[in-house]
Write a protein that holds these residues in place. Structure first.
Motif, PDB file in Angstrom:
ATOM      1  N   ASP A 198       7.766  11.687 -20.108  1.00  0.00           N
ATOM      2  CA  ASP A 198       8.402  12.803 -20.810  1.00  0.00           C
ATOM      3  C   ASP A 198       9.251  12.328 -21.983  1.00  0.00           C
ATOM      4  N   ASP A 199       9.832  11.123 -21.885  1.00  0.00           N
ATOM      5  CA  ASP A 199      10.638  10.591 -22.987  1.00  0.00           C
ATOM      6  C   ASP A 199       9.777  10.271 -24.203  1.00  0.00           C
ATOM      7  N   VAL A 200       8.524   9.983 -23.959  1.00  0.00           N
ATOM      8  CA  VAL A 200       7.601   9.683 -25.043  1.00  0.00           C
ATOM      9  C   VAL A 200       6.980  10.973 -25.578  1.00  0.00           C
ATOM     10  N   TRP A 201       6.756  11.925 -24.703  1.00  0.00           N
ATOM     11  CA  TRP A 201       6.064  13.153 -25.082  1.00  0.00           C
ATOM     12  C   TRP A 201       7.004  14.200 -25.681  1.00  0.00           C
ATOM     13  N   LEU A 240       9.989  10.261 -35.243  1.00  0.00           N
ATOM     14  CA  LEU A 240       9.468   8.888 -35.187  1.00  0.00           C
ATOM     15  C   LEU A 240      10.530   7.906 -34.699  1.00  0.00           C
ATOM     16  N   ASN A 241      11.749   8.050 -35.170  1.00  0.00           N
ATOM     17  CA  ASN A 241      12.818   7.148 -34.726  1.00  0.00           C
ATOM     18  C   ASN A 241      13.137   7.350 -33.247  1.00  0.00           C
ATOM     19  N   ALA A 242      13.137   8.595 -32.788  1.00  0.00           N
ATOM     20  CA  ALA A 242      13.378   8.867 -31.368  1.00  0.00           C
ATOM     21  C   ALA A 242      12.250   8.285 -30.521  1.00  0.00           C
ATOM     22  N   LEU A 243      11.030   8.434 -30.991  1.00  0.00           N
ATOM     23  CA  LEU A 243       9.883   7.884 -30.266  1.00  0.00           C
ATOM     24  C   LEU A 243       9.944   6.363 -30.232  1.00  0.00           C
ATOM     25  N   ARG A 244      10.290   5.764 -31.343  1.00  0.00           N
ATOM     26  CA  ARG A 244      10.391   4.296 -31.391  1.00  0.00           C
ATOM     27  C   ARG A 244      11.455   3.803 -30.414  1.00  0.00           C
ATOM     28  N   SER A 245      12.558   4.512 -30.324  1.00  0.00           N
ATOM     29  CA  SER A 245      13.612   4.151 -29.368  1.00  0.00           C
ATOM     30  C   SER A 245      13.128   4.307 -27.930  1.00  0.00           C
ATOM     31  N   ALA A 246      12.361   5.367 -27.674  1.00  0.00           N
ATOM     32  CA  ALA A 246      11.843   5.596 -26.326  1.00  0.00           C
ATOM     33  C   ALA A 246      10.853   4.509 -25.920  1.00  0.00           C
ATOM     34  N   LEU A 247      10.243   3.867 -26.900  1.00  0.00           N
ATOM     35  CA  LEU A 247       9.240   2.836 -26.632  1.00  0.00           C
ATOM     36  C   LEU A 247       9.822   1.424 -26.602  1.00  0.00           C
ATOM     37  N   ASP A 248      11.124   1.311 -26.490  1.00  0.00           N
ATOM     38  CA  ASP A 248      11.775  -0.001 -26.403  1.00  0.00           C
ATOM     39  C   ASP A 248      11.463  -0.612 -25.040  1.00  0.00           C
ATOM     40  N   VAL A 249      10.926  -1.832 -25.024  1.00  0.00           N
ATOM     41  CA  VAL A 249      10.451  -2.441 -23.777  1.00  0.00           C
ATOM     42  C   VAL A 249      10.982  -3.849 -23.526  1.00  0.00           C
ATOM     43  N   GLU A 250      12.104  -4.190 -24.126  1.00  0.00           N
ATOM     44  CA  GLU A 250      12.639  -5.543 -23.939  1.00  0.00           C
ATOM     45  C   GLU A 250      12.875  -5.865 -22.467  1.00  0.00           C
ATOM     46  N   ASP A 252      -0.876  -4.544 -19.235  1.00  0.00           N
ATOM     47  CA  ASP A 252      -1.706  -3.668 -20.072  1.00  0.00           C
ATOM     48  C   ASP A 252      -0.894  -2.494 -20.615  1.00  0.00           C
ATOM     49  N   VAL A 253      -0.100  -1.871 -19.750  1.00  0.00           N
ATOM     50  CA  VAL A 253       0.739  -0.759 -20.193  1.00  0.00           C
ATOM     51  C   VAL A 253       1.743  -1.250 -21.231  1.00  0.00           C
ATOM     52  N   LEU A 254       2.312  -2.401 -20.986  1.00  0.00           N
ATOM     53  CA  LEU A 254       3.260  -2.985 -21.927  1.00  0.00           C
ATOM     54  C   LEU A 254       2.589  -3.212 -23.281  1.00  0.00           C
ATOM     55  N   GLY A 255       1.377  -3.717 -23.274  1.00  0.00           N
ATOM     56  CA  GLY A 255       0.634  -3.925 -24.521  1.00  0.00           C
ATOM     57  C   GLY A 255       0.396  -2.624 -25.263  1.00  0.00           C
ATOM     58  N   ALA A 270       1.836   1.005 -29.722  1.00  0.00           N
ATOM     59  CA  ALA A 270       2.320   2.311 -30.156  1.00  0.00           C
ATOM     60  C   ALA A 270       3.627   2.167 -30.928  1.00  0.00           C
ATOM     61  N   ARG A 271       4.512   1.303 -30.448  1.00  0.00           N
ATOM     62  CA  ARG A 271       5.805   1.111 -31.118  1.00  0.00           C
ATOM     63  C   ARG A 271       5.617   0.548 -32.530  1.00  0.00           C
TER      64      ARG A 271
END
Length: 146
Positions: A38-41, A52-62, A99-102, A107-108
């Motif tokens: 939901d955070d991505v959608w 786009l900035n909100a989506l990029r933040s939601a896709l942070d995977v460190e 795979d999900v991380l990739g 996407a990010r």
């Protein structure tokens, strides 16, 4: 201490169980750090760049990367020691998270490129419309009079 409490096979079995637990804990932690769907959608913003900035933040995977790295390190050691009875199953779980991380990283990157492109596109469109103000109107007025 008795000799039986220091049996190599028993110690190896305990170490293998601990190593498996380390892999599973790190995988669980990695999964927990994955963005919620939901955070991505569902993103709220006033404009495209905000989305786009909100989506990029939601896709942070460190944090996901760090936990996955821990899982892989423990797995590699355990696998080389032949400590896992179901190494293929553990490896499949690691691969699934990887795979999900990739996908998230891809996407990010794409979102980042769009976030860089959209402001430039907006400026170019504004310039194009400003350049056409007045120039095209005179010609069409003259044609209409003929």
């Amino acid at each position: 201490m008795s000799q039986s409490s220091l049996d190599d096979d028993e110690l190896f079995g305990e170490a293998a169980e601990e190593m498996r637990a380390d892999v599973e804990e790190a995988l669980d932690a990695a999964r927990a750090e994955l963005p919620d769907a939901d955070d991505v959608w569902d993103v709220e913003a006033d404009n495209t760049l905000g989305v786009l900035n909100a989506l990029r933040s939601a896709l942070d995977v460190e944090d996901v990367e760090a936990h996955l790295r821990d899982a892989k390190k423990a797995f590699v050691v355990g696998e080389r020691a032949d400590a896992f009875e179901d190494a293929d199953e553990l490896e499949a779980e690691i691969d699934a998270v990887e795979d999900v991380l990739g996908d998230i990283e891809t996407a990010r990157e794409q979102v980042g490129e769009l976030a860089s492109t959209v402001p430039a596109l907006r400026s170019a469109l504004e310039d194009a419309h400003e350049g056409s103000d007045g120039d095209g109107d005179d010609e069409s007025d003259e044609e209409a009079e003929e």
